[in-house]
Design a protein around this motif. Structure first.
Motif, PDB file in Angstrom:
ATOM      1  N   LYS A   9       0.943  -1.430   0.010  1.00 43.03           N
ATOM      2  CA  LYS A   9      -0.016   0.146  -0.021  1.00 43.03           C
ATOM      3  C   LYS A   9       0.941   1.212  -0.259  1.00 43.03           C
ATOM      4  O   LYS A   9       0.360   2.396  -0.591  1.00 43.03           O
ATOM      5  CB  LYS A   9      -0.851  -0.092   1.258  1.00 43.03           C
ATOM      6  CG  LYS A   9      -1.858  -1.029   1.355  1.00 43.03           C
ATOM      7  CD  LYS A   9      -2.684  -0.759   2.624  1.00 43.03           C
ATOM      8  CE  LYS A   9      -3.709  -1.701   2.901  1.00 43.03           C
ATOM      9  NZ  LYS A   9      -4.491  -2.033   4.160  1.00 43.03           N
ATOM     10  N   SER A  39      -8.316   2.959   1.044  1.00 42.07           N
ATOM     11  CA  SER A  39      -7.493   2.852  -0.043  1.00 42.07           C
ATOM     12  C   SER A  39      -6.726   4.032  -0.497  1.00 42.07           C
ATOM     13  O   SER A  39      -5.550   3.867  -0.847  1.00 42.07           O
ATOM     14  CB  SER A  39      -8.323   2.352  -1.499  1.00 42.07           C
ATOM     15  OG  SER A  39      -8.864   0.978  -1.200  1.00 42.07           O
ATOM     16  N   GLY A 131     -11.381   4.427  -5.452  1.00 43.57           N
ATOM     17  CA  GLY A 131     -11.411   2.911  -5.011  1.00 43.57           C
ATOM     18  C   GLY A 131     -12.178   2.175  -5.701  1.00 43.57           C
ATOM     19  O   GLY A 131     -12.728   2.663  -6.730  1.00 43.57           O
ATOM     20  N   ILE A 132     -12.526   1.009  -5.044  1.00 41.34           N
ATOM     21  CA  ILE A 132     -13.384   0.060  -5.669  1.00 41.34           C
ATOM     22  C   ILE A 132     -14.178  -0.689  -4.480  1.00 41.34           C
ATOM     23  O   ILE A 132     -13.447  -1.035  -3.760  1.00 41.34           O
ATOM     24  CB  ILE A 132     -12.718  -0.769  -6.755  1.00 41.34           C
ATOM     25  CG1 ILE A 132     -13.990  -1.838  -7.165  1.00 41.34           C
ATOM     26  CG2 ILE A 132     -11.598  -1.644  -6.232  1.00 41.34           C
ATOM     27  CD1 ILE A 132     -13.513  -2.496  -8.604  1.00 41.34           C
ATOM     28  N   SER A 134     -16.067  -3.943  -2.827  1.00 40.90           N
ATOM     29  CA  SER A 134     -15.873  -5.433  -3.185  1.00 40.90           C
ATOM     30  C   SER A 134     -16.945  -5.989  -4.234  1.00 40.90           C
ATOM     31  O   SER A 134     -16.884  -6.936  -4.845  1.00 40.90           O
ATOM     32  CB  SER A 134     -16.015  -6.457  -1.755  1.00 40.90           C
ATOM     33  OG  SER A 134     -17.224  -6.223  -1.148  1.00 40.90           O
ATOM     34  N   ALA A 197      -6.512  -0.458  -5.748  1.00 38.01           N
ATOM     35  CA  ALA A 197      -7.409  -1.428  -4.927  1.00 38.01           C
ATOM     36  C   ALA A 197      -6.230  -2.390  -4.334  1.00 38.01           C
ATOM     37  O   ALA A 197      -5.231  -2.944  -4.947  1.00 38.01           O
ATOM     38  CB  ALA A 197      -8.364  -2.218  -5.870  1.00 38.01           C
ATOM     39  N   THR A 198      -6.577  -2.797  -2.924  1.00 46.06           N
ATOM     40  CA  THR A 198      -5.603  -3.541  -2.346  1.00 46.06           C
ATOM     41  C   THR A 198      -6.219  -4.414  -1.454  1.00 46.06           C
ATOM     42  O   THR A 198      -7.308  -4.480  -1.232  1.00 46.06           O
ATOM     43  CB  THR A 198      -4.644  -2.757  -1.419  1.00 46.06           C
ATOM     44  OG1 THR A 198      -5.350  -2.009  -0.527  1.00 46.06           O
ATOM     45  CG2 THR A 198      -3.828  -1.764  -1.982  1.00 46.06           C
ATOM     46  N   LYS A 202     -10.713  -7.713  -2.919  1.00 43.42           N
ATOM     47  CA  LYS A 202     -10.996  -6.634  -3.899  1.00 43.42           C
ATOM     48  C   LYS A 202     -10.740  -7.586  -5.284  1.00 43.42           C
ATOM     49  O   LYS A 202     -10.905  -7.005  -6.248  1.00 43.42           O
ATOM     50  CB  LYS A 202     -10.293  -5.354  -4.048  1.00 43.42           C
ATOM     51  CG  LYS A 202     -10.622  -4.388  -2.766  1.00 43.42           C
ATOM     52  CD  LYS A 202     -11.900  -4.067  -3.016  1.00 43.42           C
ATOM     53  CE  LYS A 202     -12.277  -3.065  -1.575  1.00 43.42           C
ATOM     54  NZ  LYS A 202     -11.390  -1.903  -1.400  1.00 43.42           N
ATOM     55  N   VAL A 206     -11.716  -6.676  -8.936  1.00 40.87           N
ATOM     56  CA  VAL A 206     -10.530  -6.009  -9.801  1.00 40.87           C
ATOM     57  C   VAL A 206     -10.667  -7.092 -11.189  1.00 40.87           C
ATOM     58  O   VAL A 206     -10.729  -6.392 -12.375  1.00 40.87           O
ATOM     59  CB  VAL A 206      -9.453  -6.168  -9.119  1.00 40.87           C
ATOM     60  CG1 VAL A 206      -8.372  -6.118 -10.107  1.00 40.87           C
ATOM     61  CG2 VAL A 206      -9.226  -5.110  -8.273  1.00 40.87           C
ATOM     62  N   LEU A 233      -2.489  -1.688  -7.958  1.00 42.26           N
ATOM     63  CA  LEU A 233      -3.004  -2.909  -7.107  1.00 42.26           C
ATOM     64  C   LEU A 233      -1.596  -3.461  -6.477  1.00 42.26           C
ATOM     65  O   LEU A 233      -0.741  -3.237  -6.888  1.00 42.26           O
ATOM     66  CB  LEU A 233      -3.482  -4.219  -8.194  1.00 42.26           C
ATOM     67  CG  LEU A 233      -4.466  -3.782  -9.193  1.00 42.26           C
ATOM     68  CD1 LEU A 233      -4.560  -5.114 -10.279  1.00 42.26           C
ATOM     69  CD2 LEU A 233      -5.673  -3.575  -8.456  1.00 42.26           C
ATOM     70  N   ALA A 237      -4.835  -8.183  -4.412  1.00 40.85           N
ATOM     71  CA  ALA A 237      -6.022  -7.562  -5.239  1.00 40.85           C
ATOM     72  C   ALA A 237      -5.703  -8.105  -6.737  1.00 40.85           C
ATOM     73  O   ALA A 237      -6.671  -8.100  -7.526  1.00 40.85           O
ATOM     74  CB  ALA A 237      -5.961  -5.996  -5.280  1.00 40.85           C
TER      75      ALA A 237
END
Ligand code: GLP
Length: 247
Positions: A9, A39, A131-132, A134, A197-198, A202, A206, A233, A237
């Motif tokens: 991260k 994120s 971010g994204i 889940s 995304a981590t 995720k 992803v 990523l 992720a």
């Protein structure tokens, strides 16, 4: 879409923070679209660090993706508070240049129009950070039957409520069931997009975003249609991708 897999991260925060600060150095009145959630936190840390080294955000304007409905702006769990704590109080941005949707507005259509007009008056968003979820959401655009356009009030899905509820442990107000969010059309108008995304939670979203069909059932998949997206990523992720370059 350009996919960059970095070891952790912190490395992602450094890369994304440097990219944003590079833009701000080149264009001091850049317009940034900002995101909340865990994120982007290392990115904001890096931006604060670069500010201490001389990058100025005095003329930068920001627009946040979303805000919960039913939380006072000053509530500890509001996205207004999040942004002040994680970024705005650590850089020299002028708070009047930071813009949010009003989660407590009485007239959602009028609020959406106000937000669109303010973005337009600023010259549009140069760079949008995402971010994204889940479930593949971006902003709070949940899986749906159709892609959305401008900002609107959304009913959060059970999966998002489950994902975000831990942030409300001990809160006097329970996790809201609704939010105001930028729409997909609005997000796609940004000149450039960075998505971070981590973590293994995720990985499925992803994969669907990058390798699945473009469908409103995975709102992030629409980013395949944007000409300038960089996805950062970590290996967890990226784990389900058929092809993932590690830098
Ligand atoms: C919230 C926000 C999204 C964010 C998502 C992921 O739902 N509305 O913009 O991308 O959380 O959060 P995290 O980065 O904490 O996993």
């Amino acid at each position: 879409m350009k996919v960059i897999v970095l070891t952790d991260k912190e490395a992602i925060g450094q890369a994304a923070g440097d990219l944003i600060c590079g833009l701000v150095s080149q264009k001091p009145d850049a317009v940034l679209g900002l995101a909340t959630g865990s994120s982007p936190v290392p990115t904001y840390l890096r931006m604060a660090e670069r500010h201490r080294e001389g990058v100025s955000f005095q003329k930068v304007k920001t627009f946040n993706l979303d805000e919960y409905c039913g939380l006072p702006e000053a509530h500890e769990n509001s996205y207004h508070t999040f942004m002040r704590e994680q970024l705005f109080s650590h850089i020299d941005i002028q708070l009047e240049n930071t813009h949010f949707l009003d989660g407590n507005c009485a007239d959602e259509a009028a609020e959406s129009e106000r937000f669109s007009r303010t973005i337009e008056a600023a010259g549009g968003i140069d760079l949008q950070l995402l971010g994204i979820g889940s479930n593949g959401h971006i902003g709070f655009n949940e899986p749906a039957q159709a892609f959305t356009g401008e900002a609107f009030k959304v009913a959060l899905t059970p999966s998002t409520i489950k994902d975000n509820s831990p942030n409300f442990i001990g809160s006097d107000i329970p996790m809201p069931r609704f939010a105001m969010t930028m729409g997909i059309g609005q997000i796609l108008r940004a000149g450039r997009i960075i998505l971070i995304a981590t973590g293994e939670a995720k990985a499925r979203a992803v994969k669907a975003m990058l390798e699945g069909e473009v469908t409103p059932q995975c709102p992030a998949s629409v980013l395949q249609k944007h000409p300038d997206v960089t996805v950062y990523l970590n290996p967890a992720a990226a784990a389900l991708l058929s092809d993932h370059p590690i830098e």
